[in-house]
Design an enzyme around this catalytic site. Structure first.
Site, PDB file in Angstrom:
ATOM      1  N   CYS A 159      30.572 -15.115   4.472  1.00 30.97           N
ATOM      2  CA  CYS A 159      29.453 -15.491   3.949  1.00 30.97           C
ATOM      3  C   CYS A 159      30.152 -14.744   2.669  1.00 30.97           C
ATOM      4  O   CYS A 159      29.397 -13.546   2.920  1.00 30.97           O
ATOM      5  CB  CYS A 159      28.284 -15.503   4.687  1.00 30.97           C
ATOM      6  SG  CYS A 159      26.960 -16.033   3.048  1.00 30.97           S
ATOM      7  N   ASN A 160      29.987 -15.777   1.906  1.00 29.73           N
ATOM      8  CA  ASN A 160      30.516 -14.526  -0.333  1.00 29.73           C
ATOM      9  C   ASN A 160      28.793 -14.161  -0.550  1.00 29.73           C
ATOM     10  O   ASN A 160      28.223 -12.964  -0.668  1.00 29.73           O
ATOM     11  CB  ASN A 160      30.385 -15.523  -0.966  1.00 29.73           C
ATOM     12  CG  ASN A 160      31.939 -16.139  -0.829  1.00 29.73           C
ATOM     13  OD1 ASN A 160      32.415 -14.690  -2.011  1.00 29.73           O
ATOM     14  ND2 ASN A 160      32.257 -16.798   0.120  1.00 29.73           N
ATOM     15  N   THR A 161      27.683 -15.219   0.323  1.00 30.07           N
ATOM     16  CA  THR A 161      26.195 -14.962  -0.444  1.00 30.07           C
ATOM     17  C   THR A 161      25.659 -13.455   0.201  1.00 30.07           C
ATOM     18  O   THR A 161      25.122 -12.439   0.259  1.00 30.07           O
ATOM     19  CB  THR A 161      25.174 -15.787  -0.224  1.00 30.07           C
ATOM     20  OG1 THR A 161      25.884 -16.727  -0.274  1.00 30.07           O
ATOM     21  CG2 THR A 161      23.860 -15.317  -0.678  1.00 30.07           C
ATOM     22  N   CYS A 206      32.138 -19.936  -1.909  1.00 29.42           N
ATOM     23  CA  CYS A 206      31.464 -20.020  -0.538  1.00 29.42           C
ATOM     24  C   CYS A 206      32.194 -20.961   0.260  1.00 29.42           C
ATOM     25  O   CYS A 206      32.721 -21.424   0.186  1.00 29.42           O
ATOM     26  CB  CYS A 206      30.112 -21.063  -1.588  1.00 29.42           C
ATOM     27  SG  CYS A 206      29.531 -21.892   0.405  1.00 29.42           S
ATOM     28  N   THR A 207      32.059 -20.199   1.678  1.00 29.49           N
ATOM     29  CA  THR A 207      33.018 -20.490   2.816  1.00 29.49           C
ATOM     30  C   THR A 207      32.745 -22.262   3.240  1.00 29.49           C
ATOM     31  O   THR A 207      33.633 -22.359   3.396  1.00 29.49           O
ATOM     32  CB  THR A 207      33.070 -19.637   4.167  1.00 29.49           C
ATOM     33  OG1 THR A 207      31.679 -19.819   4.338  1.00 29.49           O
ATOM     34  CG2 THR A 207      32.917 -17.729   3.065  1.00 29.49           C
ATOM     35  N   HIS A 208      31.267 -22.616   2.663  1.00 29.08           N
ATOM     36  CA  HIS A 208      31.235 -24.162   3.109  1.00 29.08           C
ATOM     37  C   HIS A 208      32.207 -24.453   2.064  1.00 29.08           C
ATOM     38  O   HIS A 208      32.592 -25.769   2.507  1.00 29.08           O
ATOM     39  CB  HIS A 208      29.420 -23.992   2.697  1.00 29.08           C
ATOM     40  CG  HIS A 208      28.903 -23.869   4.108  1.00 29.08           C
ATOM     41  ND1 HIS A 208      28.785 -22.310   4.426  1.00 29.08           N
ATOM     42  CD2 HIS A 208      28.079 -24.210   4.696  1.00 29.08           C
ATOM     43  CE1 HIS A 208      27.801 -22.404   4.682  1.00 29.08           C
ATOM     44  NE2 HIS A 208      26.803 -23.659   5.857  1.00 29.08           N
ATOM     45  N   ASP A 227      28.137 -15.942   9.342  1.00 29.67           N
ATOM     46  CA  ASP A 227      27.668 -16.904   7.961  1.00 29.67           C
ATOM     47  C   ASP A 227      26.201 -17.951   8.538  1.00 29.67           C
ATOM     48  O   ASP A 227      25.381 -17.200   9.148  1.00 29.67           O
ATOM     49  CB  ASP A 227      28.339 -18.105   8.121  1.00 29.67           C
ATOM     50  CG  ASP A 227      28.726 -19.071   7.378  1.00 29.67           C
ATOM     51  OD1 ASP A 227      28.102 -18.524   5.260  1.00 29.67           O
ATOM     52  OD2 ASP A 227      28.689 -20.431   6.813  1.00 29.67           O
ATOM     53  N   SER A 228      25.742 -18.315   6.696  1.00 29.04           N
ATOM     54  CA  SER A 228      24.629 -18.941   7.395  1.00 29.04           C
ATOM     55  C   SER A 228      24.432 -20.423   8.545  1.00 29.04           C
ATOM     56  O   SER A 228      23.642 -20.002   8.360  1.00 29.04           O
ATOM     57  CB  SER A 228      23.879 -19.436   6.132  1.00 29.04           C
ATOM     58  OG  SER A 228      24.382 -19.966   5.367  1.00 29.04           O
ATOM     59  N   TYR A 233      21.037 -19.804   2.660  1.00 28.00           N
ATOM     60  CA  TYR A 233      21.031 -18.039   2.759  1.00 28.00           C
ATOM     61  C   TYR A 233      21.073 -18.494   0.338  1.00 28.00           C
ATOM     62  O   TYR A 233      20.408 -17.398   0.417  1.00 28.00           O
ATOM     63  CB  TYR A 233      22.531 -17.345   2.582  1.00 28.00           C
ATOM     64  CG  TYR A 233      22.254 -16.591   4.140  1.00 28.00           C
ATOM     65  CD1 TYR A 233      21.220 -17.236   4.740  1.00 28.00           C
ATOM     66  CD2 TYR A 233      23.045 -16.108   4.383  1.00 28.00           C
ATOM     67  CE1 TYR A 233      21.186 -16.290   6.259  1.00 28.00           C
ATOM     68  CE2 TYR A 233      23.365 -15.003   5.118  1.00 28.00           C
ATOM     69  CZ  TYR A 233      22.366 -15.369   6.891  1.00 28.00           C
ATOM     70  OH  TYR A 233      22.135 -15.190   7.970  1.00 28.00           O
TER      71      TYR A 233
HETATM   72  N1  DGL Z   1      28.487 -20.093   2.942  1.00 30.32           N
HETATM   73  C1  DGL Z   1      27.502 -18.845   2.415  1.00 30.32           C
HETATM   74  C2  DGL Z   1      28.966 -18.500   1.337  1.00 30.32           C
HETATM   75  O1  DGL Z   1      29.934 -18.270   1.579  1.00 30.32           O
HETATM   76  C3  DGL Z   1      26.908 -19.032   1.400  1.00 30.32           C
HETATM   77  C4  DGL Z   1      25.567 -20.966   2.338  1.00 30.32           C
HETATM   78  C5  DGL Z   1      24.400 -20.887   1.856  1.00 30.32           C
HETATM   79  O2  DGL Z   1      23.645 -21.238   1.096  1.00 30.32           O
HETATM   80  O3  DGL Z   1      23.951 -20.566   3.024  1.00 30.32           O
HETATM   81  O4  DGL Z   1      27.891 -18.080   0.374  1.00 30.32           O
END
Ligand code: DGL
Length: 283
Positions: A79-81, A193-195, A15-16, A47
């Protein structure tokens, strides 16, 4: 190119930053016998507010590292992004490697929503991606999706900045509720977003008990089990050598500040003091 995958190899997860820990928790629950190598690419994050070329490049660097240095038998893009930007190109780069991505849980949300209005909280980059737009176009026209790019939220979570997290959550929930396209009737929220799955304790009370929050970690973990099973790559404890059995079940690396990942490991995975992330220089 990675050498042929073996069932005793680890699953590479990236992930990021710390967000992918929400997916790793589900993976460890679904696949307790597996070993993992987790990378938080915090030195090159966030990201979600960078261009696609950056996320694509970073995803390739991380995938190459996981495959060559750790002989990962599979990759999970937590990470979705990164999934939106890079999963297709990683599959082309590693055609023999099982690769599982994550995407916002639009379909389950549509199935659960009673009001027919679903909010999607995600990064700007995910919402703008062709992959997300294609997923959106597949949903039943009877359900309305109200989208919110949550700039700055992943970075605030990464830094464990409680004040910024609280005020950004307030701001984005308010904006969604005010959305003229049915915002007042939102009853289901996709955490795209996983965060954000790490802060349901903040988001839940702001949305209120009548609103359901959906994350995609558990379905990704089930999908990973299926994919590994189909490739005959599930680890079986009985076939391990003694050395393999003694090796650490999960290794953690951060390309940024390992202390932030260590705090998150304690807070979100309940890790003890002897579980530590290491610094990784991966330009
Ligand atoms: N955790 C990431 C996601 O699922 C993105 C977080 C970021 O912007 O870095 O998209």
């Amino acid at each position: 190119m990675p050498s042929r995958q073996v069932a005793t190899g680890p699953i590479g997860v990236f992930d990021s930053g710390i967000g992918g820990l929400s997916v790793l928790a589900a993976l460890r629950q679904e696949l307790p016998q597996e070993h993992f190598v987790y990378i938080g690419d915090a030195g090159h994050a966030p990201y979600g507010e960078r261009d696609t070329a950056h996320v694509l490049h970073r995803s390739q660097v991380l995938a190459d590292y996981l495959c060559t240095t750790h002989q990962a038998k599979a990759l999970v893009l937590a990470c979705n992004t990164a999934t939106a930007a890079a999963v297709a190109s990683l599959r082309a780069r590693y055609p023999m490697l099982p690769i599982v991505g994550i995407e916002p849980a639009l379909k389950p949300a549509a199935a659960q929503s009673i009001s027919g209005v679903v909010a999607v909280m995600a990064t700007r980059s995910t919402l703008a991606s062709d992959k997300f737009q294609a997923l959106l176009s597949l949903q039943a026209p009877s359900v309305r999706f109200v989208l919110q790019a949550c700039d700055g939220l992943a970075a605030a979570i990464e830094q464990a900045d409680r004040q910024a997290i609280a005020s950004l959550c307030q701001r984005y929930v308010h904006a969604l509720r005010q959305n003229p396209d049915g915002g007042a009737h939102i009853d289901t929220v996709v955490l795209g977003c996983t965060h954000y799955a790490l802060i349901t304790g903040v988001l839940g009370p702001i949305w209120g008990p009548q609103v359901k929050l959906l994350e995609a970690g558990p379905p990704v973990a089930r999908r990973t089990r299926q994919v590994l099973g189909a490739a005959d790559l599930l680890r079986s404890a009985s076939k391990e050598t003694e050395q393999e059995a003694l090796s650490a079940a999960t290794l953690y690396w951060s390309t940024g500040e390992p202390a932030l990942l260590n705090h998150a490991l304690e807070d979100f995975l309940g890790a003890g003091p002897n579980v530590r992330a290491n610094a990784l220089l991966l330009p």
